[in-house]
Design an enzyme around this catalytic site. Structure first.
Site, PDB file in Angstrom:
ATOM      1  N   VAL A  80      75.843  60.565   2.370  1.00  0.00           N
ATOM      2  CA  VAL A  80      75.134  61.776   2.774  1.00  0.00           C
ATOM      3  C   VAL A  80      76.132  62.892   3.009  1.00  0.00           C
ATOM      4  CG1 VAL A  80      73.706  62.768   4.615  1.00  0.00           C
ATOM      5  CG2 VAL A  80      73.272  60.438   3.879  1.00  0.00           C
ATOM      6  N   LYS A  81      75.737  64.094   2.586  1.00  0.00           N
ATOM      7  CA  LYS A  81      76.567  65.274   2.906  1.00  0.00           C
ATOM      8  C   LYS A  81      75.812  66.145   3.893  1.00  0.00           C
ATOM      9  CE  LYS A  81      77.215  68.535  -0.383  1.00  0.00           C
ATOM     10  NZ  LYS A  81      77.941  69.305  -1.418  1.00  0.00           N
ATOM     11  N   THR A  82      76.496  66.542   4.950  1.00  0.00           N
ATOM     12  CA  THR A  82      75.860  67.412   5.927  1.00  0.00           C
ATOM     13  C   THR A  82      76.897  68.384   6.474  1.00  0.00           C
ATOM     14  OG1 THR A  82      74.296  67.429   7.772  1.00  0.00           O
ATOM     15  CG2 THR A  82      76.179  65.954   8.005  1.00  0.00           C
TER      16      THR A  82
END
Ligand code: 5RP
Length: 257
Positions: A171-173
């Site tokens: 996941v990219k956040t």
């Protein structure tokens, strides 16, 4: 997890450290010729050898990236609206066959939690994971939150957890205060985006804090390619991610370039 999936993940996350420096250069898919990426090749060529993985659209990959590169590829496969439209109105734009043909080690799409089309983008993530797992391709979910929602641990934590529940492999956040809480609630690796260009020292500090709080790397764009020393900046980020350098130590690497 089968060999193909694990092998591809090892092309994205450096097996020596378990972490990754992804260079994000997909901005044009909704922003057009973004500052720093107008002449894509001129900007990206010198940075490419310093990245573990390039996050890019198929169009720029096919036209502007040297196939001799040793850097792995994570392909952005979602899109639709431009910066002038409703950003959450995204769909899947690039097929799994295309990702395989382009030898992508991973594919990525955005989910828009708290935005008008959140349900469609989240359901699209589920469908993409179904398809990608058939071929052993890891899926990166990129968490965007609605325009009016704070980018804080509560909402980013919500978005990251939903992405993991739907089956995203990483996941990219964004980095935020109490980032460790986002990491705690998300059982898959998290990488941070850099966000808007900020002073180099601040971007390095943010990277250091994110890694200390459990991020497994970055998928950083503007704070690298819009820097006055892009190569210095990516080397500095690498030192933090892979060698545990402090922001102060890394800043010296940036300055020296
Ligand atoms: C845009 C993206 C970008 O790849 C992401 O935002 C990383 O770039 P930056 O560090 O410039 O924020 O996914 O939707």
């Amino acid at each position: 997890m089968d060999f193909g999936m694990r092998n591809r993940l090892n092309k994205i996350f450096n097996p020596d450290t378990g972490k990754t420096v992804m260079l994000a250069v997909d901005h044009g898919y909704f922003q057009g010729p973004t500052t720093g990426l107008r002449n894509f090749k001129q900007t990206v060529d010198p940075l490419l050898p310093h990245a573990d993985c390039l996050f890019v659209t198929r169009g720029m990959l096919r036209n502007c990236v040297d196939p001799k590169t040793k850097t792995s590829i994570c392909l952005r496969v979602s899109g639709g609206p431009s910066i002038l439209g409703e950003l959450s109105n995204e769909d899947i734009t690039t097929s799994i066959e295309e990702a395989i043909r382009l030898n992508a080690s991973g594919i990525g799409m955005s989910i828009f939690v708290g935005a008008p089309n959140e349900d469609r983008t989240i359901a699209n993530l589920g469908r993409l994971v179904n398809e990608a797992e058939r071929y052993g391709i890891p899926v990166l979910a990129i968490t965007a939150v609605g325009r009016d929602m704070a980018r804080d641990a509560r909402y980013l934590g919500l978005a990251c957890r939903i992405a993991a529940e739907l089956g995203a492999h990483f996941v990219k956040t964004y980095y935020c205060e109490d980032f460790y809480k986002v990491v705690e609630g998300c059982p898959v690796p998290i990488v941070i985006a850099g966000g808007k260009k900020i002073p180099e020292m601040d971007a390095l500090k943010m990277t250091e804090n994110a890694i200390k709080e459990g991020a497994l790397g970055v998928d950083m764009g503007r704070n690298i390619f819009q820097s006055d020393k892009p190569v210095g900046m990516i080397k500095a980020v690498r030192a933090i991610v892979h060698e545990g350098a402090t922001a102060e130590e890394a800043y010296k690497i940036y300055e020296k370039e």
